[in-house]
Design a protein around this motif. Sequence first.
Motif, PDB file in Angstrom:
ATOM      1  N   MET A   1      -8.663  -2.170  -3.886  1.00  0.00           N
ATOM      2  CA  MET A   1      -8.491  -3.549  -3.437  1.00  0.00           C
ATOM      3  C   MET A   1      -7.635  -3.599  -2.169  1.00  0.00           C
ATOM      4  O   MET A   1      -6.608  -2.932  -2.072  1.00  0.00           O
ATOM      5  N   ARG A   2      -8.061  -4.394  -1.194  1.00  0.00           N
ATOM      6  CA  ARG A   2      -7.377  -4.426   0.106  1.00  0.00           C
ATOM      7  C   ARG A   2      -6.660  -5.741   0.371  1.00  0.00           C
ATOM      8  O   ARG A   2      -6.027  -5.900   1.405  1.00  0.00           O
TER       9      ARG A   2
ATOM     10  N   SER B   1     -11.928  -6.953  -2.463  1.00  0.00           N
ATOM     11  CA  SER B   1     -12.401  -5.892  -1.586  1.00  0.00           C
ATOM     12  C   SER B   1     -13.910  -6.004  -1.480  1.00  0.00           C
ATOM     13  O   SER B   1     -14.621  -5.953  -2.492  1.00  0.00           O
TER      14      SER B   1
ATOM     15  N   THR C   1      -3.064   0.731  -3.729  1.00  0.00           N
ATOM     16  CA  THR C   1      -2.422  -0.566  -3.526  1.00  0.00           C
ATOM     17  C   THR C   1      -1.748  -1.003  -4.819  1.00  0.00           C
ATOM     18  O   THR C   1      -2.253  -0.756  -5.914  1.00  0.00           O
TER      19      THR C   1
ATOM     20  N   THR D   1       0.861  -1.179   0.000  1.00  0.00           N
ATOM     21  CA  THR D   1       0.000   0.000   0.000  1.00  0.00           C
ATOM     22  C   THR D   1       0.898   1.230   0.000  1.00  0.00           C
ATOM     23  O   THR D   1       1.961   1.246   0.619  1.00  0.00           O
TER      24      THR D   1
END
Length: 449
Positions: free
Chosen positions: A389-390, A404, A362, A348
Motif C-alpha cells: 500500500m502506498r 494502491s 509501509t 515507509t
Amino acid sequence: MQQCCAVDEGIMRTWLLDVLLGCVLVAPVAAEVVPDRDFGVAGVVQVDVPAAGALSGSSYVLRPSGGAVVALSQQGADPAVIVQALRDDGSADAAFGPGGQRVLRGLPGIDSRVRIYALAQDDASRLVLLIGAGQTCRSMIMRLLPDGRTDTTFNAGLPLDVPGPACYDSLRRHGEGWLAVRFIESYSTSGSPASFHISGEMDLARVTDTGTVDAAFGSQGHLSEVSVSDSPNDLYVLPDGRILVLYSGGPRVLQVEQSSWWRAYRADGRPDAGFGTNGRRDLPAHAAGAAKRVLPLQGRAWLAARGRLVAEVDENGAFVRALNVDYPNHTVERAFDYPGNRVLLFTTFYSGLTTPSQLEGTYLHLLDADLQPVRDFGRGGAFEAQFGMRAAQVDAAGRFVLGSGDVLLRYRYVRGVEPEQPIPALGLPALLLLGAGLLLLAHGRCRVR
C-alpha cells in the motif's frame, strides 16, 4: 415449616462457573487492528476497470458522507482516466454514473502516456484531478462535480494546461484556488571522508477556482526556485495565503544535514521580505537539519525528519515545542488527527541493506496525547500495511483506508475482537438480565432442609 434455602458446595461451584462464563462472554479482550468487514469483501475493494490498457497511476479521496472516490489512468492505444465512486460499504455508487464510474476518453492533451498524479476534493465535494501526459509530462488540471459530471464552470469542462515545467505531482489548496507542486532533490559527494551535498528545485503553479491560470501569481502563474547548495522539501500554506517553503541544506556528514529553515512567499508568489532576511527564518538549532516534511495536525504543523518527528510550529510557522519521536530508517509520509486527541502516522521503512529486509514496507503508528506509542495498536504500536500500500487516509469515524492501484483496504482499531456470532445488546440492561437469570438458576437448584 419451610426453612431458608441453602446452596450446597457443588451448586455454589456451578453458580460461580455460570457467572464467570457470563463475564468471559462480555469482557473485552486485547485491542486489535482488524479489517472492516462492512467494507467490500472482508475489508477489501478492487475497482472494476476496463480490460484495455495498463494502469499507470492512481489516487483516491474519502467522501464526507462515507465511502471513497478512486481515480485511475490507463495508458496505451485507448488511453483513459477512470473515476470510480464507492459508497460507505464499498459498493459502487450508481448515482455517480453507470457502475459508479466515469470513464474519460478523448480529452484534449491526453495521449497514450496518460498518468493520474493526484486527486483532491474541495469544500463543495467537487473532484480536482492532476493529470500528466506525453513524453515530457504535460501537466493538466480538470474538475468534476460530486456526481461525476464534468464541471463546465472550470475551464469550460476541459483539462487546463498548468504553466511551468513537466510533472507536477501533488495538489494543495490555496485560498479559493489550487497549487500544483513539484519538489526535486539531488545529491553530490566531495572530500575525504565524503561529504554529501544536496541541491534541489521547487516548482509551483496556481490556478483559480474558475479554472484559469492565475497570472498574478509569481511569473505568469508559475514560481520556480533552483538551488545548488540546499533543497526545498515541502511547503505549508498559512491561513492568509502566504506560503512557507521548508528548506534543508549544507554539507551532509554521516547523512546528517547541517541546517534547515523556512523561506516565505506572499500569497501572490513574491518573496515575503518581512518574514526575515530575504524571506528566510532559520529553525531552532535542535531541529536544524532534520525537517523534511510538513504535517498539518491539530490546527498547527509538525515537522518530520526522515526517521523522526522533530518540532511543532504554530499557524505562522513559529516554533512551539520540540518533538522527539523516533522511527529509525522510516520516512514519515503522512500524519492524521485521530479520535481521542491521538495521532496516526503513515511511514515507509527502508533498511538500507544491500539485501532487502523482510521488514521493509509501509507502516501505521498510533500515538497517544502524550506522543507515546499505543502499544496494542498492531505489533508494539506499529501496524504493517499489506500488499505494498502506498497511501493512507483516515475518515471521521477513525477507520483508515490504504490504497494502491485499483485496490482499497479499510481497517478499524477496536477494543476487543468481535466474536464470530456477536452477542446482542451486551450493555448494562443485558448484564442485569444475565445476572438475574443466573440467580434464578441458582435458586432453582436449592435444596430445602
